[in-house]
Design a protein around this motif. Structure first.
Motif, PDB file in Angstrom:
ATOM      1  N   TRP A 181       0.913  -1.253  -0.033  1.00 39.98           N
ATOM      2  CA  TRP A 181      -0.007   0.040  -0.201  1.00 39.98           C
ATOM      3  C   TRP A 181       0.798   1.393   0.002  1.00 39.98           C
ATOM      4  N   LYS A 182       1.765   1.395   0.901  1.00 40.08           N
ATOM      5  CA  LYS A 182       2.620   2.686   0.972  1.00 40.08           C
ATOM      6  C   LYS A 182       4.086   2.310   1.796  1.00 40.08           C
ATOM      7  N   ALA A 183       4.656   3.337   1.457  1.00 37.73           N
ATOM      8  CA  ALA A 183       6.174   3.215   2.276  1.00 37.73           C
ATOM      9  C   ALA A 183       6.460   4.730   2.624  1.00 37.73           C
ATOM     10  N   VAL A 184       6.745   4.683   3.947  1.00 38.21           N
ATOM     11  CA  VAL A 184       7.002   6.003   4.651  1.00 38.21           C
ATOM     12  C   VAL A 184       8.403   6.057   5.334  1.00 38.21           C
ATOM     13  N   PRO A 185       8.808   7.191   5.768  1.00 35.53           N
ATOM     14  CA  PRO A 185      10.141   7.417   6.269  1.00 35.53           C
ATOM     15  C   PRO A 185      10.274   6.326   7.459  1.00 35.53           C
ATOM     16  N   ASP A 186      11.478   5.935   7.494  1.00 28.30           N
ATOM     17  CA  ASP A 186      11.929   4.682   8.512  1.00 28.30           C
ATOM     18  C   ASP A 186      10.912   4.839   9.592  1.00 28.30           C
ATOM     19  N   GLU A 187      11.299   6.167  10.354  1.00 27.70           N
ATOM     20  CA  GLU A 187      11.014   6.353  11.673  1.00 27.70           C
ATOM     21  C   GLU A 187       9.265   6.529  11.978  1.00 27.70           C
ATOM     22  N   GLU A 188       8.756   6.445  10.767  1.00 24.85           N
ATOM     23  CA  GLU A 188       7.216   6.831  10.982  1.00 24.85           C
ATOM     24  C   GLU A 188       6.403   5.405  10.635  1.00 24.85           C
ATOM     25  N   SER A 189       7.043   4.304  10.290  1.00 22.27           N
ATOM     26  CA  SER A 189       6.448   3.317   9.539  1.00 22.27           C
ATOM     27  C   SER A 189       5.802   2.483  10.696  1.00 22.27           C
ATOM     28  N   GLU A 190       5.920   2.368  11.930  1.00 17.39           N
ATOM     29  CA  GLU A 190       5.118   1.644  12.912  1.00 17.39           C
ATOM     30  C   GLU A 190       3.594   2.520  13.175  1.00 17.39           C
ATOM     31  N   ARG A 191       4.309   3.725  13.195  1.00 18.01           N
ATOM     32  CA  ARG A 191       2.962   4.957  13.636  1.00 18.01           C
ATOM     33  C   ARG A 191       2.155   4.652  12.606  1.00 18.01           C
ATOM     34  N   ALA A 192       2.515   4.815  11.400  1.00 16.43           N
ATOM     35  CA  ALA A 192       1.594   4.855  10.221  1.00 16.43           C
ATOM     36  C   ALA A 192       0.843   3.472  10.016  1.00 16.43           C
ATOM     37  N   ALA A 193       1.406   2.466  10.363  1.00 16.05           N
ATOM     38  CA  ALA A 193       0.732   1.152  10.192  1.00 16.05           C
ATOM     39  C   ALA A 193      -0.332   0.896  11.333  1.00 16.05           C
ATOM     40  N   ARG A 194       0.033   1.563  12.561  1.00 12.13           N
ATOM     41  CA  ARG A 194      -0.524   1.476  13.721  1.00 12.13           C
ATOM     42  C   ARG A 194      -2.029   2.146  13.412  1.00 12.13           C
ATOM     43  N   SER A 195      -1.642   3.408  12.901  1.00  9.77           N
ATOM     44  CA  SER A 195      -3.063   4.495  12.678  1.00  9.77           C
ATOM     45  C   SER A 195      -3.951   3.639  11.436  1.00  9.77           C
ATOM     46  N   VAL A 196      -3.282   2.782  10.405  1.00 11.37           N
ATOM     47  CA  VAL A 196      -4.171   2.151   9.427  1.00 11.37           C
ATOM     48  C   VAL A 196      -4.941   1.345  10.241  1.00 11.37           C
ATOM     49  N   ALA A 197      -4.271   0.677  11.240  1.00 12.20           N
ATOM     50  CA  ALA A 197      -5.113  -0.693  12.009  1.00 12.20           C
ATOM     51  C   ALA A 197      -6.237   0.130  12.789  1.00 12.20           C
ATOM     52  N   LEU A 198      -5.855   1.063  13.305  1.00 14.89           N
ATOM     53  CA  LEU A 198      -6.890   1.887  14.080  1.00 14.89           C
ATOM     54  C   LEU A 198      -8.028   2.217  13.310  1.00 14.89           C
ATOM     55  N   LYS A 199      -7.735   2.982  12.372  1.00 19.64           N
ATOM     56  CA  LYS A 199      -8.779   3.460  11.428  1.00 19.64           C
ATOM     57  C   LYS A 199      -9.729   2.331  11.057  1.00 19.64           C
ATOM     58  N   LEU A 200      -9.240   1.239  10.753  1.00 22.95           N
ATOM     59  CA  LEU A 200      -9.944   0.121  10.399  1.00 22.95           C
ATOM     60  C   LEU A 200     -10.872  -0.622  11.446  1.00 22.95           C
ATOM     61  N   ALA A 201     -10.287  -0.385  12.717  1.00 21.57           N
ATOM     62  CA  ALA A 201     -10.929  -0.754  13.925  1.00 21.57           C
ATOM     63  C   ALA A 201     -12.124   0.078  14.408  1.00 21.57           C
ATOM     64  N   ARG A 202     -11.959   1.315  13.635  1.00 21.81           N
ATOM     65  CA  ARG A 202     -13.069   2.098  14.094  1.00 21.81           C
ATOM     66  C   ARG A 202     -14.106   2.180  12.652  1.00 21.81           C
ATOM     67  N   SER A 203     -13.922   1.395  11.688  1.00 24.30           N
ATOM     68  CA  SER A 203     -14.879   0.937  10.759  1.00 24.30           C
ATOM     69  C   SER A 203     -15.716   0.219  10.769  1.00 24.30           C
TER      70      SER A 203
END
Ligand code: T3D
Length: 261
Positions: A181-203
Motif C-alpha cells: 500500500w505505501k512506504a513511509v520514512p523509516d521512523e514513521e512506519s510503525e506509527r503509520a501502520a498502527r494508525s491504519v489498523a486503528l482506522k480499520l478498527a473504527r470502521s
C-alpha cells in the motif's frame, strides 16, 4: 496469554502481534506458526483489526534455517508436513479471517516472512524495508502463496525477476510497483501502520469483512459471479447496525460512530 515467540496485546480493538525472535531476525519456527494460528483464532474475534509487525530491526527472515539440520538430514526434512500442517493453514487463516490484517514492515521481510507480509490485507513499510524473495538463494521455490500473490500485484515480469533472481527490493520500490500500500520514512512506519489498523478498527466491521471476502472472491471469479457475490454481500452489509448509523450520521451531517454490529 503468554507466548514464546510473540508479543501480543489488544488495545483499542487492535490485536497487536509482534514476531519476537529478534536474534534470528524473527525467523519462523513451528512454535511461532502454532502461536500465530492460536492467537488469530482465539483473540482475532475479540478485535476489529490485526496489526502484524516484527521486533527490533527486521520484520521476519522467513523459515528458521538454523532449525533445519544440514547435510543428510536436509534431504529427509518433512517439508510437506511443515507446509501442509503449519504454513498453508496459517496463510488460509489470514485470507479467511474477517478481520483486516495490517503488516508493518520495517527491515527485512525474507522468504516466508515476505509471504507473511504479503498475505496481510494492507502493508505499510518503511522506505528502507527489504522485500526479499530469498527462496531461490537456498535452492527452494516460493511458498506460502508468494507465486500466487506476486504476479497479481506486480505483474508477471517483475514477479518472475523477483522470484528467479532473488534480489530484494526496498519499501519505496515495493510501493511504486504496487506490491504494498505505501512506504513511509523509516521512523514513521510503525506509527503509520498502527494508525491504519486503528482506522480499520473504527470502521464498520461487517462491511470490512465483506470487502475482504469480495476481493478474495474476485481472484478467480467471472464478472457475473462477482456481481452476484457483491449483491449478496451488500444485502448482508445493509442489515448491519453500522449501515443504519451511517445513514443517520449522513442525514445529521456528523461523522458516523460505528460499533461493528
Ligand atoms: O521447510 C520448509 O517448508 C521450507 C520453507 C521455506 C520458507 C522460507 O522462508 S525459505 C527462505 C528462508 N530465509 C532466507 O533464506 C533468508 C536468510 N537470511 C538472510 O539471507 C539474511 O539474514 C538477510 C538478508 C535476511 C539479512 O541479512 P543481514 O546481513 O541483515 O543479517 P544477518 O547477519 O544475516 O542475520 C542476523 C542474524 O539472524 C544472524 O545470526 P547470528 O550470526 O548473528 O547469530 C543470522 O544467522 C540470523 N538469521 C537470519 N535469517 C535467518 C537467521 N536465522 C535463522 N533463520 C533465518 N532465516
Amino acid at each position: 496469554m503468554e507466548f514464546e515467540t510473540l508479543n501480543v496485546g489488544l488495545t483499542d480493538d487492535v490485536l497487536d502481534i509482534q514476531l519476537n525472535r529478534p536474534d534470528r531476525l524473527n525467523a519462523i519456527n513451528v512454535i511461532m506458526l502454532t502461536e500465530l494460528r492460536q492467537v488469530i483464532e482465539e483473540l482475532g474475534p475479540s478485535s476489529c483489526a490485526i496489526l502484524l509487525r516484527g521486533n527490533e530491526r527486521a520484520f521476519c527472515a522467513g523459515q528458521d534455517l538454523k532449525a533445519v539440520d544440514i547435510g543428510d538430514e536436509a534431504a529427509g526434512l518433512d517439508v510437506e508436513g511443515l507446509i501442509d500442517q503449519y504454513y498453508n493453514p496459517l496463510i488460509r487463516l489470514f485470507a479467511s479471517s474477517p478481520r483486516p490484517i495490517v503488516a508493518a514492515v520495517r527491515g527485512v521481510a525474507a522468504g516466508a516472512g515476505c509471504s507473511l507480509a504479503l498475505a496481510a490485507d494492507i502493508v505499510v513499510a518503511s522506505d528502507s524495508a527489504s522485500f526479499d524473495e530469498a527462496f531461490v538463494r537456498i535452492g527452494l521455490i516460493p511458498d506460502c502463496g508468494a507465486s500466487y500473490v506476486l504476479p497479481r500485484l506486480v505483474g508477471q515480469a517483475r514477479a518472475t525477476a523477483m522470484l528467479m533472481l532473488g534480489e530484494a527490493i526496498d519499501g519505496r520500490t515495493a510501493a511504486e510497483w504496487g506490491l504494498i500500500w505505501k512506504a513511509v520514512p523509516d521512523e514513521e512506519s510503525e506509527r503509520a501502520a498502527r494508525s491504519v489498523a486503528l482506522k480499520l478498527a473504527r470502521s464498520p466491521s461487517t462491511a470490512i469483512g465483506l470487502i475482504k471476502g469480495a476481493l478474495r472472491h474476485s481472484a478467480s471469479a467471472t464478472l457475473d459471479s462477482q456481481l452476484d457475490h457483491e449483491r449478496d454481500g451488500q444485502l448482508a452489509a445493509s442489515k448491519s447496525v453500522d449501515f443504519a448509523e451511517g445513514l443517520k450520521a449522513f442525514a445529521e451531517k456528523r461523522p458516523a460512530v460505528f460499533t461493528g454490529k
